[in-house]
Design an enzyme around this catalytic site. Structure first.
Site, short mmCIF file in Angstrom:
data_model
loop_
_atom_site.label_atom_id
_atom_site.label_comp_id
_atom_site.label_asym_id
_atom_site.label_seq_id
_atom_site.Cartn_x
_atom_site.Cartn_y
_atom_site.Cartn_z
N ASP A 201 0.69 -1.09 0.06
CA ASP A 201 0.06 0.06 -0.07
C ASP A 201 1.00 1.42 0.10
OD1 ASP A 201 -2.18 -1.58 -0.15
OD2 ASP A 201 -3.16 -1.01 1.88
N TYR A 204 -1.93 5.42 -2.26
CA TYR A 204 -3.39 5.38 -1.79
C TYR A 204 -4.08 6.44 -3.05
CZ TYR A 204 -2.84 2.98 2.50
OH TYR A 204 -2.80 1.78 3.35
N HIS A 333 -10.13 -5.68 9.00
CA HIS A 333 -9.52 -6.68 8.34
C HIS A 333 -9.42 -7.96 9.14
CE1 HIS A 333 -8.80 -3.84 5.28
NE2 HIS A 333 -7.99 -3.04 6.24
N VAL A 361 -3.38 -3.44 8.12
CA VAL A 361 -3.97 -3.00 9.49
C VAL A 361 -3.33 -1.59 9.70
CG1 VAL A 361 -5.09 -3.63 11.57
CG2 VAL A 361 -4.98 -5.23 9.99
FE LIG Z 1 -4.27 -2.66 2.69
#
Ligand SMILES: [Fe+2]
Ligand SMILES: *[C@@H]1O[C@H](CO)[C@@H](O)[C@H](O)[C@H]1NC(C)=O
Ligand SMILES: *[C@@H]1O[C@H](CO)[C@@H](O)[C@H](O)[C@H]1NC(C)=O
Ligand SMILES: *[C@@H]1O[C@H](CO)[C@@H](O)[C@H](O)[C@H]1NC(C)=O
Ligand SMILES: *[C@@H]1O[C@H](CO)[C@@H](O)[C@H](O)[C@H]1NC(C)=O
Length: 472
Positions: A201, A204, A333, A361
């Site tokens: 990630d 974004y 999650h 998370v």
């Molecule tokens: Fe993620």
């Protein structure tokens, strides 16, 4: 504002007593520790497009978004990537060793470009520099022919069981003011990380309308101040998928795979989402939470061949990176990693993986050494048990992205969970030798040197003694 926490940097006696109580309680009921530090939940906001960290370097066709990663299996090659926007420009990287600065060498690479809905990328250059000497500082120059910019990196020591090496750990960074704090703390940490294990990630950008890919560019300019000087080892997260059929974007991972190249060929992988590298005393296996992993799939076949190749006499520390955690006691999650755990966990125990790092998370959590491989649907053995051949699982998805912290935890804290706290931060894994590695989690609210959670990990092959913080 970085409000100082009562706990680590300025230890008040009352608070120390309280912490002692929590510790005692933890030992008595053999559960883990949930930090009593309660974060005022505030929205994380992205830095505006005109923020200083997003500034475009001056000069015609100046290279921007410069980043490096390991370029081979052993650590003697580096992939240098950058973007030019005015015109294609040269693919060549000029580089020289600090020891021999008159001997300038050249490496040629490739350039790519992509469209995403109504966005068109700049020219994305990837050039691999090979046959580097170990433990050597190299300077490199990009933008040959127009505006040039010069950076440097230090190659890792030769792979070997007792070479010390220090990794930084960052996940789910994004580009908020908190992200900037996390990166600043990582860079100013006195335990200097030499390479970053990035657990997925990145930008974004997909949180913006039409996955506004301009935010992929701003992210890369933001992190350049670290990743142009030390390799970040990439793991693909769900925010790298960029699957948007509603705007005609149906090829998963399009921006990520154009922008971030990894040396997957060097470990006989057939896709850039799962691969391995050796670096100093560590063998790092990167897995893909968002590519097929079940039996007969390419990733499964690769991992099955890969694990027996790890020679612990050469690389004692076996580390796995993935995006989605298998052991996570936050509500966010919860159980999402379960299907992958069922498929691969027996192998992790069999091959004595030392540590597994995940993100996803947006909080921190460290497990005990546990496994949950005995369960077979009918035998009822469905709780994780203490297992000294099993890895410790660490969730470090707390880089500070726009989606904010995961503060909601499942209660009571499960026994497998040793420590959890919802704060933004990063971690350092400082491998000392074949038996000992020091781990510390640093949260952004603390001083640079303060560790909110820390552990000595003992190697599962060379020193497989109990290093858990509590008995299950
Ligand atoms: Fe993620
Ligand atoms: C980001 O952090 C750097 C280093 O601390 C600082 O110089 C810069 O002003 C910060 N930028 C923003 C937008 O917060
Ligand atoms: C892309 O489309 C969106 C809305 O559909 C618009 O706001 C944006 O300005 C467009 N961007 C470009 C580069 O054309
Ligand atoms: C936390 O999670 C629980 C369980 O899913 C849910 O019932 C509760 O509403 C959540 N609380 C908050 C503040 O989100
Ligand atoms: C390995 O490192 C640890 C921690 O620094 C140290 O206590 C231990 O003596 C070292 N082992 C060897 C064999 O040097």
């Amino acid at each position: 504002m970085d409000a100082p926490r009562t706990r680590s940097s300025s230890f008040s006696p009352i608070f120390a007593g309280l912490l002692g109580l929590i510790f005692n309680a933890a030992v008595l009921c053999s559960g883990g520790i949930t930090s009593s530090f309660v974060r005022v939940s505030q929205k994380s906001v992205d830095m505006p497009l005109d923020a200083d960290v997003f500034r475009v370097p001056p000069g015609y066709n100046a290279p921007q978004q410069v980043h490096i990663t390991q370029g081979d299996h052993e650590g003697k090659a580096v992939i240098v990537s950058w973007v030019t926007v005015d015109e294609r420009g040269s693919n060549t990287v000029l580089y020289w060793s600090e020891k021999n600065s008159t001997k300038k060498l050249k490496a040629k690479g490739m350039v790519t470009k992509y469209k995403f809905y109504n966005y068109t990328s700049g020219y994305i250059h990837h050039t691999t520099i090979k046959n580097l000497q170990h433990n050597t500082k190299y300077y490199y120059e990009v933008g040959i022919g127009h505006t040039t910019r010069t950076f440097w990196f230090v190659t890792p020591p030769e792979v070997g069981p007792d070479v010390p090496y220090t990794f930084g750990l960052i996940g789910d960074l994004g580009q908020t003011f908190d992200s900037n704090r996390t990166l600043t703390h990582y860079q100013s940490n006195p335990s200097k990380g030499q390479a970053v294990l990035y657990v997925g990630d990145l930008s974004y950008a997909d949180d913006y309308p039409n996955h506004d890919n301009v935010r992929w560019d701003t992210w890369a300019r933001f992190v350049e101040r670290s990743v142009a000087y030390q390799p970040w080892i990439w793991t693909a997260g769900n925010h790298e998928i960029d699957f948007a059929p509603e705007i005609g974007e149906t090829k998963p991972f399009k921006p990520f795979t154009h922008r971030y190249h990894v040396p997957y060929n060097a470990s006989d992988s057939t896709a850039p989402f799962w691969y391995s590298i050796k670096r100093g005393p560590a063998y790092v296996i990167v897995l893909a939470s968002y590519s097929a992993y079940g039996k007969y799939t390419p990733q499964n076949l690769w991992l099955q061949e890969e694990l027996p190749k790890v020679n612990r006499s050469e690389t004692p520390w076996l580390i796995v990176l993935m995006h989605c955690p298998w052991y996570n006691s936050y509500v966010n999650h919860y159980m999402e990693g379960e299907t992958m755990r069922v498929v691969y966990e027996p192998w992790f125990v069999q091959y004595k993986v030392d540590l597994v790092f995940a993100g996803h998370v947006h909080a921190y959590e460290r497990s005990e050494r546990i496994s949950n491989i005995a369960y077979n649907i009918v035998n009822g053995l469905c709780s994780p048990v203490s297992d000294l051949s099993a890895p410790v699982y660490i969730t470090i998805g707390d880089g500070g992205n726009i989606e904010g912290l995961a503060t909601n935890m499942t209660e009571p804290q499960p026994k497998y969970s040793a420590y959890r706290e919802a704060s933004f931060g990063h971690a350092i894994l400082d491998i000392k030798n074949r038996t000992h590695a020091r781990f510390g989690w640093h949260c952004n609210q603390d001083g640079n040197a303060a560790e909110a959670d820390s552990m000595w990990f003992y190697n599962r092959h060379w020193h497989p003694v109990d290093d858990s913080s509590a008995k299950l």
